[in-house]
Motif scaffolding. Structure first.
Motif, PDB file in Angstrom:
ATOM      1  N   SER A 179       0.818  -1.211   0.000  1.00 17.75           N
ATOM      2  CA  SER A 179       0.000   0.000   0.000  1.00 17.75           C
ATOM      3  C   SER A 179       0.853   1.262   0.000  1.00 17.75           C
ATOM      4  O   SER A 179       0.355   2.350  -0.272  1.00 17.75           O
ATOM      5  CB  SER A 179      -0.949   0.004   1.193  1.00 17.75           C
ATOM      6  OG  SER A 179      -0.215   0.099   2.391  1.00 17.75           O
ATOM      7  N   THR A 180       2.150   1.151   0.316  1.00 19.94           N
ATOM      8  CA  THR A 180       3.027   2.321   0.330  1.00 19.94           C
ATOM      9  C   THR A 180       3.885   2.445  -0.920  1.00 19.94           C
ATOM     10  O   THR A 180       4.624   3.411  -1.049  1.00 19.94           O
ATOM     11  CB  THR A 180       3.956   2.279   1.557  1.00 19.94           C
ATOM     12  OG1 THR A 180       4.768   1.108   1.491  1.00 19.94           O
ATOM     13  CG2 THR A 180       3.170   2.291   2.843  1.00 19.94           C
ATOM     14  N   LEU A 181       3.797   1.508  -1.838  1.00 16.92           N
ATOM     15  CA  LEU A 181       4.566   1.601  -3.081  1.00 16.92           C
ATOM     16  C   LEU A 181       3.942   2.614  -4.022  1.00 16.92           C
ATOM     17  O   LEU A 181       2.725   2.752  -4.091  1.00 16.92           O
ATOM     18  CB  LEU A 181       4.631   0.245  -3.784  1.00 16.92           C
ATOM     19  CG  LEU A 181       5.531  -0.806  -3.166  1.00 16.92           C
ATOM     20  CD1 LEU A 181       5.452  -2.080  -3.990  1.00 16.92           C
ATOM     21  CD2 LEU A 181       6.954  -0.325  -3.094  1.00 16.92           C
ATOM     22  N   GLN A 182       4.778   3.314  -4.757  1.00 13.95           N
ATOM     23  CA  GLN A 182       4.289   4.283  -5.731  1.00 13.95           C
ATOM     24  C   GLN A 182       3.815   3.534  -6.967  1.00 13.95           C
ATOM     25  O   GLN A 182       4.594   2.876  -7.641  1.00 13.95           O
ATOM     26  CB  GLN A 182       5.391   5.260  -6.104  1.00 13.95           C
ATOM     27  CG  GLN A 182       5.835   6.110  -4.967  1.00 13.95           C
ATOM     28  CD  GLN A 182       6.967   7.042  -5.363  1.00 13.95           C
ATOM     29  OE1 GLN A 182       7.474   6.990  -6.470  1.00 13.95           O
ATOM     30  NE2 GLN A 182       7.354   7.890  -4.437  1.00 13.95           N
ATOM     31  N   ILE A 183       2.520   3.644  -7.253  1.00 11.13           N
ATOM     32  CA  ILE A 183       1.963   2.891  -8.368  1.00 11.13           C
ATOM     33  C   ILE A 183       1.558   3.780  -9.539  1.00 11.13           C
ATOM     34  O   ILE A 183       1.282   3.287 -10.614  1.00 11.13           O
ATOM     35  CB  ILE A 183       0.755   2.048  -7.922  1.00 11.13           C
ATOM     36  CG1 ILE A 183      -0.305   2.919  -7.272  1.00 11.13           C
ATOM     37  CG2 ILE A 183       1.190   0.949  -6.990  1.00 11.13           C
ATOM     38  CD1 ILE A 183      -1.576   2.186  -6.929  1.00 11.13           C
ATOM     39  N   MET A 184       1.523   5.080  -9.324  1.00  9.40           N
ATOM     40  CA  MET A 184       1.135   6.000 -10.386  1.00  9.40           C
ATOM     41  C   MET A 184       2.369   6.776 -10.864  1.00  9.40           C
ATOM     42  O   MET A 184       3.324   6.940 -10.115  1.00  9.40           O
ATOM     43  CB  MET A 184       0.064   6.977  -9.878  1.00  9.40           C
ATOM     44  CG  MET A 184      -1.220   6.287  -9.458  1.00  9.40           C
ATOM     45  SD  MET A 184      -2.031   5.429 -10.798  1.00  9.40           S
ATOM     46  CE  MET A 184      -2.665   6.771 -11.723  1.00  9.40           C
ATOM     47  N   PRO A 185       2.346   7.262 -12.094  1.00  9.42           N
ATOM     48  CA  PRO A 185       3.499   8.006 -12.602  1.00  9.42           C
ATOM     49  C   PRO A 185       3.822   9.272 -11.810  1.00  9.42           C
ATOM     50  O   PRO A 185       4.961   9.711 -11.771  1.00  9.42           O
ATOM     51  CB  PRO A 185       3.102   8.363 -14.036  1.00  9.42           C
ATOM     52  CG  PRO A 185       2.045   7.406 -14.398  1.00  9.42           C
ATOM     53  CD  PRO A 185       1.345   7.033 -13.137  1.00  9.42           C
ATOM     54  N   ASP A 186       2.818   9.874 -11.175  1.00  9.99           N
ATOM     55  CA  ASP A 186       3.072  11.086 -10.401  1.00  9.99           C
ATOM     56  C   ASP A 186       3.606  10.788  -9.007  1.00  9.99           C
ATOM     57  O   ASP A 186       3.869  11.699  -8.227  1.00  9.99           O
ATOM     58  CB  ASP A 186       1.818  11.946 -10.306  1.00  9.99           C
ATOM     59  CG  ASP A 186       0.690  11.283  -9.534  1.00  9.99           C
ATOM     60  OD1 ASP A 186       0.791  10.074  -9.264  1.00  9.99           O
ATOM     61  OD2 ASP A 186      -0.280  11.977  -9.203  1.00  9.99           O
ATOM     62  N   GLY A 187       3.781   9.513  -8.664  1.00 12.61           N
ATOM     63  CA  GLY A 187       4.353   9.136  -7.378  1.00 12.61           C
ATOM     64  C   GLY A 187       3.337   8.883  -6.294  1.00 12.61           C
ATOM     65  O   GLY A 187       3.700   8.718  -5.134  1.00 12.61           O
ATOM     66  N   SER A 188       2.049   8.849  -6.620  1.00 14.81           N
ATOM     67  CA  SER A 188       1.041   8.609  -5.592  1.00 14.81           C
ATOM     68  C   SER A 188       0.929   7.111  -5.305  1.00 14.81           C
ATOM     69  O   SER A 188       1.151   6.267  -6.161  1.00 14.81           O
ATOM     70  CB  SER A 188      -0.309   9.183  -6.002  1.00 14.81           C
ATOM     71  OG  SER A 188      -0.748   8.597  -7.196  1.00 14.81           O
ATOM     72  N   THR A 189       0.587   6.809  -4.062  1.00 16.41           N
ATOM     73  CA  THR A 189       0.470   5.426  -3.609  1.00 16.41           C
ATOM     74  C   THR A 189      -0.997   5.031  -3.530  1.00 16.41           C
ATOM     75  O   THR A 189      -1.896   5.848  -3.755  1.00 16.41           O
ATOM     76  CB  THR A 189       1.118   5.276  -2.228  1.00 16.41           C
ATOM     77  OG1 THR A 189       0.393   6.076  -1.291  1.00 16.41           O
ATOM     78  CG2 THR A 189       2.564   5.702  -2.243  1.00 16.41           C
ATOM     79  N   ALA A 190      -1.241   3.778  -3.180  1.00 16.62           N
ATOM     80  CA  ALA A 190      -2.615   3.309  -3.020  1.00 16.62           C
ATOM     81  C   ALA A 190      -3.299   4.036  -1.874  1.00 16.62           C
ATOM     82  O   ALA A 190      -4.497   4.348  -1.949  1.00 16.62           O
ATOM     83  CB  ALA A 190      -2.622   1.799  -2.786  1.00 16.62           C
ATOM     84  N   LEU A 191      -2.576   4.341  -0.811  1.00 14.79           N
ATOM     85  CA  LEU A 191      -3.163   5.083   0.306  1.00 14.79           C
ATOM     86  C   LEU A 191      -3.534   6.502  -0.111  1.00 14.79           C
ATOM     87  O   LEU A 191      -4.579   7.021   0.294  1.00 14.79           O
ATOM     88  CB  LEU A 191      -2.189   5.121   1.486  1.00 14.79           C
ATOM     89  CG  LEU A 191      -1.925   3.786   2.166  1.00 14.79           C
ATOM     90  CD1 LEU A 191      -0.874   3.953   3.253  1.00 14.79           C
ATOM     91  CD2 LEU A 191      -3.194   3.227   2.757  1.00 14.79           C
ATOM     92  N   ASP A 192      -2.699   7.138  -0.929  1.00 16.74           N
ATOM     93  CA  ASP A 192      -3.022   8.469  -1.441  1.00 16.74           C
ATOM     94  C   ASP A 192      -4.280   8.436  -2.301  1.00 16.74           C
ATOM     95  O   ASP A 192      -5.139   9.321  -2.217  1.00 16.74           O
ATOM     96  CB  ASP A 192      -1.873   9.035  -2.272  1.00 16.74           C
ATOM     97  CG  ASP A 192      -0.638   9.320  -1.450  1.00 16.74           C
ATOM     98  OD1 ASP A 192      -0.771   9.534  -0.229  1.00 16.74           O
ATOM     99  OD2 ASP A 192       0.458   9.320  -2.041  1.00 16.74           O
ATOM    100  N   MET A 193      -4.397   7.401  -3.121  1.00 20.95           N
ATOM    101  CA  MET A 193      -5.575   7.281  -3.972  1.00 20.95           C
ATOM    102  C   MET A 193      -6.839   7.075  -3.145  1.00 20.95           C
ATOM    103  O   MET A 193      -7.895   7.626  -3.471  1.00 20.95           O
ATOM    104  CB  MET A 193      -5.379   6.140  -4.973  1.00 20.95           C
ATOM    105  CG  MET A 193      -4.321   6.447  -5.998  1.00 20.95           C
ATOM    106  SD  MET A 193      -3.923   5.075  -7.082  1.00 20.95           S
ATOM    107  CE  MET A 193      -5.465   4.801  -7.890  1.00 20.95           C
ATOM    108  N   LEU A 194      -6.760   6.316  -2.060  1.00 16.09           N
ATOM    109  CA  LEU A 194      -7.914   6.140  -1.183  1.00 16.09           C
ATOM    110  C   LEU A 194      -8.301   7.451  -0.502  1.00 16.09           C
ATOM    111  O   LEU A 194      -9.487   7.749  -0.348  1.00 16.09           O
ATOM    112  CB  LEU A 194      -7.623   5.067  -0.138  1.00 16.09           C
ATOM    113  CG  LEU A 194      -7.589   3.635  -0.642  1.00 16.09           C
ATOM    114  CD1 LEU A 194      -7.147   2.697   0.477  1.00 16.09           C
ATOM    115  CD2 LEU A 194      -8.954   3.227  -1.163  1.00 16.09           C
TER     116      LEU A 194
END
Length: 98
Positions: free
Chosen positions: A63-78
């Motif tokens: 959940s803390t890995l950056q998965i989006m190109p802008d550097g956002s994580t799964a927690l940020d997306m939630l």
């Protein structure tokens, strides 16, 4: 407000995109996983109960890995999704006839 060049990190990082905040989240989920495996150990004496601790720790790490190109994580997306649902919506069209 300061302009920071792209090749300079804004925070201390152990690995690119993985710093103190991510380490804390991973350690907290590891403690929660070990707590669950201890409680499960009161019922079951199998060493397979440690897989529960590894699984929960893995969820915290992923959940803390950056998965989006802008550097956002799964927690940020939630968090963004929660804020989006709380905002008032504007509907430009009426449902129904003309």
């Amino acid at each position: 407000m300061y302009l920071i060049p792209r090749n300079i990190s804004k925070q201390f990082e152990f690995f690119p995109g993985w710093g103190w905040k991510e380490l804390l989240i991973t350690l907290v989920t590891a403690v929660i996983g070990l707590g669950f495996s201890f409680l499960l150990g009161l019922i079951i004496s199998s060493p397979g109960r440690y897989f529960l601790a590894l699984f929960i720790t893995g969820i915290g790490y992923l959940s803390t890995l950056q998965i989006m190109p802008d550097g956002s994580t799964a927690l940020d997306m939630l968090q963004h999704m929660k804020r989006f649902r709380a905002n008032q919506k504007l509907y430009l069209y009426e449902k129904g006839g003309f």
